[in-house]
Motif scaffolding. Sequence first.
Motif, PDB file in Angstrom:
ATOM      1  N   ARG A 133      64.228   4.900  97.787  1.00 33.48           N
ATOM      2  CA  ARG A 133      63.137   5.520  97.191  1.00 33.48           C
ATOM      3  C   ARG A 133      62.096   4.514  96.651  1.00 33.48           C
ATOM      4  N   ALA A 134      62.924   3.419  95.723  1.00 31.89           N
ATOM      5  CA  ALA A 134      62.110   2.259  95.125  1.00 31.89           C
ATOM      6  C   ALA A 134      62.983   1.024  94.922  1.00 31.89           C
ATOM      7  N   VAL A 135      62.322   0.022  94.848  1.00 35.09           N
ATOM      8  CA  VAL A 135      62.979  -1.515  94.609  1.00 35.09           C
ATOM      9  C   VAL A 135      62.291  -2.070  93.671  1.00 35.09           C
ATOM     10  N   ALA A 136      62.773  -3.124  92.903  1.00 36.84           N
ATOM     11  CA  ALA A 136      61.995  -3.756  91.783  1.00 36.84           C
ATOM     12  C   ALA A 136      62.781  -5.020  91.726  1.00 36.84           C
ATOM     13  N   PHE A 137      62.063  -5.993  91.363  1.00 33.85           N
ATOM     14  CA  PHE A 137      62.696  -7.390  90.945  1.00 33.85           C
ATOM     15  C   PHE A 137      62.723  -7.150  89.144  1.00 33.85           C
ATOM     16  N   CYS A 138      63.784  -7.321  88.815  1.00 33.66           N
ATOM     17  CA  CYS A 138      64.184  -7.412  87.057  1.00 33.66           C
ATOM     18  C   CYS A 138      63.752  -8.610  86.468  1.00 33.66           C
ATOM     19  N   PRO A 139      62.955  -8.598  85.371  1.00 32.02           N
ATOM     20  CA  PRO A 139      62.359  -9.549  84.653  1.00 32.02           C
ATOM     21  C   PRO A 139      63.462 -10.831  84.269  1.00 32.02           C
ATOM     22  N   ASP A 140      64.526 -10.393  84.235  1.00 30.83           N
ATOM     23  CA  ASP A 140      65.607 -11.588  83.839  1.00 30.83           C
ATOM     24  C   ASP A 140      65.695 -12.592  85.098  1.00 30.83           C
ATOM     25  N   GLY A 141      65.181 -12.176  86.100  1.00 33.99           N
ATOM     26  CA  GLY A 141      64.989 -13.211  87.425  1.00 33.99           C
ATOM     27  C   GLY A 141      66.633 -13.239  88.122  1.00 33.99           C
ATOM     28  N   GLN A 142      67.309 -12.638  87.658  1.00 32.04           N
ATOM     29  CA  GLN A 142      68.708 -12.487  88.070  1.00 32.04           C
ATOM     30  C   GLN A 142      69.129 -11.306  89.189  1.00 32.04           C
ATOM     31  N   ARG A 143      68.472 -10.205  88.940  1.00 34.88           N
ATOM     32  CA  ARG A 143      68.849  -9.047  89.391  1.00 34.88           C
ATOM     33  C   ARG A 143      67.544  -8.280  90.297  1.00 34.88           C
ATOM     34  N   ILE A 144      68.032  -7.592  91.255  1.00 37.78           N
ATOM     35  CA  ILE A 144      66.990  -6.389  91.599  1.00 37.78           C
ATOM     36  C   ILE A 144      67.529  -4.998  91.267  1.00 37.78           C
ATOM     37  N   VAL A 145      66.796  -4.065  91.463  1.00 38.03           N
ATOM     38  CA  VAL A 145      67.154  -2.585  91.154  1.00 38.03           C
ATOM     39  C   VAL A 145      66.372  -1.765  92.181  1.00 38.03           C
ATOM     40  N   SER A 146      67.522  -0.950  92.768  1.00 39.81           N
ATOM     41  CA  SER A 146      66.891   0.241  93.642  1.00 39.81           C
ATOM     42  C   SER A 146      67.353   1.652  93.225  1.00 39.81           C
TER      43      SER A 146
END
Length: 293
Positions: free
Chosen positions: A267-280
């Motif tokens: 339903r959604a994906v994003a890059f986390c601001p820490d530059g280390q992870r993504i979230v879904s």
Amino acid sequence: GHAGSFTRAVFAPNCRRALVAGLDFNVHLWNLENDHASNRVVGAIGPLKGHTARPMSFAFSRDGRRALSGGMDNTVRLWDLDQERLLRTFDKHTSWVRGVDFVGETGLAISGDNHARILLWDTRDGHIHHAFLGHEGLVYSIMVSRSGQLAISASDDRTVRVWNLPLMHEDYCLRGHEDKATCAVLSEDDRLAVSGSFDRTVRVWDLAKERTRWVLRGHDAVINAVAISADGRRALSGDLAGAIRLWDLQNGTELRVYKLPVAQIIRAVAFCPDGQRIVSAADDGVFRFWPLP
């Protein structure tokens, strides 16, 4: 998890909160602050009640304190997230609202509907500043660039369109997808766009040249969500079968594939601001954090 499944989701810019729709008519606000302890996060704050049909689209304000939601009740609702309170109902759409976003910190918002209309309006009094016309089919998504100068929309007319907000006209009509365009985002420097489609491809667009830079292939299902990293070097795409792909926008290559244990809609994906992870976020009501290579 969630009481039921996610049918829509969006992440706050800092990845610390999410807004989701379930099978009811409420907007659900989630706190993701405890994401370091576990890959699975449970942190529902409370439902925002007001829609009389299912919500279909969400957006956070830049400071994360307000939100917009568009729904099957043909309305857009403005929420105060600190007080979990409805501030305004915008009722000038005549069909389902599938895309919403804030225009920076101007007090304006933009929303697109099933009748191919995109409205630019004032969140303070509901006044319509402009109606952008051009799409010939329903608007699946709309997103405003970080500069607040451009908005991008994806439509089932197979086009992706870029709108100039200060001048209130269409800047680019991007053609190339062979089926419905479902989602589109702009890079932070307004130079690139990335879109997904029913044709199972991701297209990377060079806006200055108004042409496709890359056609990214690999998905086996319709693409439902896309994102661009803050530096504009990488993109994410999520599909209807539980696959998330990480792309290098410098050379058009695939960097990694993340797959859910069971095939389901991303339903959604994003890059986390820490530059280390993504979230879904996926249909099973679970937020997942994934490491970047």
